[in-house]
Design an enzyme around this catalytic site. Structure first.
Site, PDB file in Angstrom:
ATOM      1  N   VAL A  82       0.836  -1.201   0.000  1.00 54.11           N
ATOM      2  CA  VAL A  82       0.000   0.000   0.000  1.00 54.11           C
ATOM      3  C   VAL A  82       0.873   1.254   0.000  1.00 54.11           C
ATOM      4  O   VAL A  82       0.597   2.234  -0.699  1.00 54.11           O
ATOM      5  CB  VAL A  82      -0.948  -0.001   1.220  1.00 54.11           C
ATOM      6  N   GLU A  90      -0.331   4.929  -6.142  1.00 55.75           N
ATOM      7  CA  GLU A  90      -1.637   5.025  -6.799  1.00 55.75           C
ATOM      8  C   GLU A  90      -2.145   6.455  -6.860  1.00 55.75           C
ATOM      9  O   GLU A  90      -3.050   6.779  -7.625  1.00 55.75           O
ATOM     10  CB  GLU A  90      -2.660   4.133  -6.072  1.00 55.75           C
ATOM     11  N   ASP A 128       0.041  36.308 -34.169  1.00 52.56           N
ATOM     12  CA  ASP A 128      -0.492  37.442 -34.917  1.00 52.56           C
ATOM     13  C   ASP A 128       0.246  38.702 -34.483  1.00 52.56           C
ATOM     14  O   ASP A 128       0.798  38.765 -33.382  1.00 52.56           O
ATOM     15  CB  ASP A 128      -1.985  37.629 -34.616  1.00 52.56           C
ATOM     16  N   ASP A 158       4.058  11.296   2.345  1.00 52.22           N
ATOM     17  CA  ASP A 158       3.441  11.523   1.036  1.00 52.22           C
ATOM     18  C   ASP A 158       2.296  12.512   1.100  1.00 52.22           C
ATOM     19  O   ASP A 158       1.752  12.895   0.060  1.00 52.22           O
ATOM     20  CB  ASP A 158       2.906  10.200   0.457  1.00 52.22           C
TER      21      ASP A 158
END
Length: 881
Positions: free
Chosen positions: A296, A301, A343, A722
């Site tokens: 995990v 993920e 332009d 994390d």
């Protein structure tokens, strides 16, 4: 949905079933209870908006917050972890069950916050990108969001507008509408206000109607809204279609594929750790929980979700800098742009033209004087679509406003003249003829005024005006003068007129534009934006080539390009005629050296984009017109104008310049590079930490040490490292020299430039210092060895996140306080780690023991090894270059 219920209103249903194409305009106005001269008032429009609902095609219902939150727990590995917690509870390890539950819920909350913020950011961008329409309400013209339009509103259509709702046309001036999206008709349909007699006429034959989603390509018109939202013909089709899912960005797709491959590798390693643990006699339940927890923690993920958050929030930040990102992949692509084809008018220049010089009666004159010929001043005032708004400001096309204001300065106000010389007919300007003609009536009869490019207008003239009477036209002298004016950076227009005894038949353009009398030339100046020169210089330092593309005269284009530094005296100017005579293969041999294109038709932009792309370049292309849409669509970054751009151009583009400024494109490129850099930093940080956890558990048995971390330790490290520190990297300021490096190759792997090597060796280093702490504790017979490993691995990642804020610049030079969110996250993580070590109530939950002062100092010293080593790596990199 509420809007759906409101559609069942009997009165509303009756209205929408009306065969509008069979009604006279006055009948339609009476049916909808609207004054066709003034439109709806504010109160009535608001009442109808409440009754009919917003003018929107309903989308598939998005996930609500509750479903979004529950979705955080449907990942396979999270489900396995939940089951592991249940197993722990069944075998009597209730503290493990509680800890796992807390960790899972906290991870779910963080994931929910990320997804919810991303959804809100993307939704906000869509609201910002919603189109608008010019509407007559309460007797004045107003700009109204398309979603707020209601039946009965009077909508003004011009070439380039997307029709915002189903309209009954009340007035048209050579209006043509592209209806291919609705009827399949490949050619634009010319519209009229004539009443039809066939009840069952197909949509394509209803010439007095215009339908939502179709495109006005020519002329002007006024229409009354008869259906909005899901009651439009487009809405009826939408009911039959399912809503497409949001596509993932290329970066997300690459990360998802990487995540799957990494997952297989991690699961394999976890299986090995589980097997080795059993062979060493470790408890099976402990090894199972350890393997699951490691999987995990190690599988990233969240990476695709984090990239979405970074891209969406970055796109919102760009809005503050006047760059509206319509498609998230554009944020990634910005970092790879090698050519910006822009332009000139309004983007590189101020779009505030002024009439600077005139050529009248074979002589040059500066400014405006009262003794100018009245026909010339009448032409300036009447042969344009400029108008005054509610504040008295002249608005419209920059060229036309300059002509209008020039006439006003000489005492000829078009708003007053039109009362005595009303416009009866017109031949609108288009990019092929480069002419515009208007027919007016005065006391003496009928008069035609024409303006346009000298090379297109002069062949239509048979004489020139002079105070003493008409004179023969010396075309060569006039063209030579036009060339001289253009070489000075002036945009040159020719003006002509003629009188008619009788009014020509409607739509007889040839009759209006023949046998004209030349009045003179007008030179208009649109000076460069002050910030454009600096932006061009910044492009060059960033390895990006700025290119000017304009419909102006070649000499005008080169004069402006020289002032901006886009071109030098030796640079060639390629014209539209040159492009037309070249094959794509011939053009590709020269395209990399051309910096200025002049007299280019909008469709030729496609050829420029294709040639550059075939040479391996990544192209940002600007455009504002209907014909620019194909080039904007095939460019790597299509950039439309937010002020003067048409709806069609905006719909085809990836990015909208809210201020029509070239410097904003460069700012967006800069911001895109920063966002991509920060996503890379997050990936580097997350994967390095994850790999360190894997190496620590994988290598320990092979050097004779017991499993160094418990499942709760692994989950805790994953949560606190994390979480906030990783997300704080998304707001990291740009690195120094970000615009002094070449563009990133688009096909380059996100792990290029030594990133995967860094992840590997720093992950091994973190694992090494963690296992060294375990070995040292064993040698000194400390019973707190597990808490020491736990602490070293957590704090090493904090040192790492501080060190990787830049790939090259030292943290001490960056400044510790230059990213306060990250500093706050690191301090908070350190505090939480100390809490699980020293707060008695947390120690049983996290299986920790309080470290002695010497042990804590030893752990802090080991943790700093990673920070110091990465700083040395950056020093070596700086020395090499």
């Amino acid at each position: 949905m509420q809007a759906t219920k409101k559609q069942e209103n009997p009165e509303k249903s009756k209205r929408f079933e009306t065969p509008w194409h069979l009604l006279e305009p006055w009948q339609a106005a009476a049916w909808l209870k609207v004054d066709p001269e003034k439109g709806l008032d504010h109160e009535e429009s608001q009442r109808r908006l409440d009754a009919f609902g917003p003018n929107m095609i309903m989308e598939q219902r998005r996930r609500g917050p509750m479903r979004m939150f529950i979705g955080q727990f449907t990942d396979f590995m999270i489900i396995v972890l939940i089951l592991a917690g249940i197993v722990s509870g069944l075998i009597g390890e209730s503290s493990d069950t509680i800890a796992i539950a807390v960790i899972v819920v906290l991870n779910g909350v963080i994931g929910f916050i990320q997804e919810f913020r991303a959804e809100r950011a993307v939704a906000a961008l869509k609201r910002l990108a919603s189109p608008t329409a010019q509407v007559l309400r309460g007797g004045s013209i107003q700009t109204v969001a398309a979603r707020d339009l209601v039946p009965g509103d009077l909508v003004l259509l011009e070439a380039g507008n997307v029709v915002p709702a189903d309209l009954k046309l009340l007035d048209v001036a050579r209006l043509k509408v592209e209806e291919a999206a609705l009827t399949g008709e490949s050619l634009p349909v010319e519209k009229s206000r004539a009443v039809l007699r066939e009840l069952e006429s197909p949509l394509g034959d209803r010439r007095n109607m215009a339908y939502k989603g179709t495109i006005a390509t020519y002329g002007r018109g006024l229409g009354m809204i008869v259906a909005t939202g899901m009651e439009t013909e487009l809405g009826k089709i939408a009911r039959l279609l399912s809503q497409d899912k949001e596509s993932k960005t290329p970066l997300q797709q690459r990360l998802a594929v990487f995540g799957k491959r990494l997952a297989l590798l991690v699961l394999t390693i976890c299986a090995i750790i589980f097997a080795v643990g059993l062979l060493r006699g470790e408890p099976p339940v402990l090894m199972f929980l350890t393997a699951v927890s490691l999987a995990v923690a190690a599988i990233p993920e969240a990476l695709p979700a984090v990239s979405t958050v970074s891209l969406a929030l970055g796109a919102r930040r760009m809005v503050q800098k006047n760059a509206l990102i319509r498609r998230l992949p554009a944020v990634e692509t910005l970092g790879s742009v090698t050519f910006i084809c822009s332009d000139k008018t309004g983007t590189l220049t101020q779009n505030r033209m002024q009439a600077e010089a005139f050529y009248v009666e074979e002589s040059m004159r500066e400014g405006i004087a009262q003794d100018f010929p009245p026909p010339l001043l009448h032409a300036l005032a009447l042969n344009n679509d400029a108008r005054r708004d509610e504040q008295g400001i002249v608005v419209g096309d920059p060229t036309e406003t300059a002509l209008y204001e020039a006439a006003v300065r000489a005492g000829y106000d078009g708003a007053e003249l039109v009362k005595t010389m009303p416009r009866l007919d017109e031949v609108p300007f288009d990019s092929e003829r480069k002419l515009m003609s208007t027919l007016h009536q005065d006391d003496s009869g009928f008069v035609v005024y024409t303006k346009g490019a000298p090379e297109n207008l002069l062949p239509l003239c048979v004489e020139q005006w002079h105070a003493s009477g008409p004179q023969p036209l010396a075309v060569e002298n006039v063209m030579a003068t036009a060339e001289q004016m253009a070489a000075q950076g002036l945009r040159v227009l020719a003006l002509a007129w003629k009188r008619l005894a009788e009014r020509p038949s409607p739509q007889s353009g040839d009759a209006l534009e023949s046998g004209l009398c030349f009045l003179g030339l007008v030179g208009l100046m649109d000076p460069p934006r002050p910030e454009a020169k600096q932006a061009v210089d910044l492009c060059r330092s960033a390895g990006i080539v700025p290119v000017m593309i304009t419909g102006d005269h070649p000499a005008t284009a080169k004069a402006i390009a020289l002032r901006l530094g886009i071109a030098d005296e030796n640079s060639e100017v390629l014209t539209g005629q040159d492009l037309a005579n070249m094959s794509l293969e011939e053009f590709e041999q020269r395209v990399n050296s051309v910096r200025v294109y002049a007299r280019v038709a909008p469709e030729q932009k496609i050829k420029i984009v294709q040639a550059l792309q075939d040479k391996g370049e990544f192209v940002a292309m600007t455009g504002d017109g209907v014909n620019d849409a194909p080039a904007l669509g095939i460019a790597n970054i299509g950039v439309s104008m937010g002020k003067i751009g048409t709806d069609v151009a905006r719909e085809a583009s990836h990015m909208v310049l809210l201020d029509d400024n070239f410097a904003t494109i460069v700012t967006a490129v800069r911001e895109g590079r920063r966002i991509f850099d920060n996503i890379r930093k997050f990936i580097k940080y997350a994967l390095t930490g994850n790999s360190a956890e894997i190496w620590t558990l994988f290598l320990a048995p092979f050097i004779g040490l017991p499993i160094p971390l418990l499942p709760i330790h692994i989950l805790w490290i994953n949560l606190v490292t994390d979480g906030l520190p990783g997300l704080a990297l998304a707001v990291e300021p740009e690195e120094r020299g970000i615009m002094q490096r070449p563009p990133r190759p688009p096909q380059q792997s996100i792990f290029a430039e030594g990133m995967w090597q860094h992840i590997l060796w720093v992950g091994l280093l973190m694992a090494g210092v963690s296992l060294f702490a375990q070995g040292w504790a064993y040698v000194t017979d400390s019973p707190r060895w597990q808490s020491m490993v736990f602490t070293v691995l957590t704090l090493s990642q904090m040192g790492h996140v501080l060190a990787i804020r830049s790939d090259r610049v030292s943290l001490f030079r960056q400044g510790l306080f230059s990213n306060l969110p990250l500093l706050g996250a690191v301090i908070l993580t350190f505090g939480l780690q100390m809490a699980v070590l020293y707060v008695p109530v947390l120690q049983p939950i996290f299986k920790t023991q309080a470290l002695s002062l010497n042990e804590l100092l030893f752990c802090l010293g080991l943790s700093s090894v990673v920070f110091v080593t990465v700083e040395i790596e950056k020093w070596v990199r700086r020395r090499r270059t």
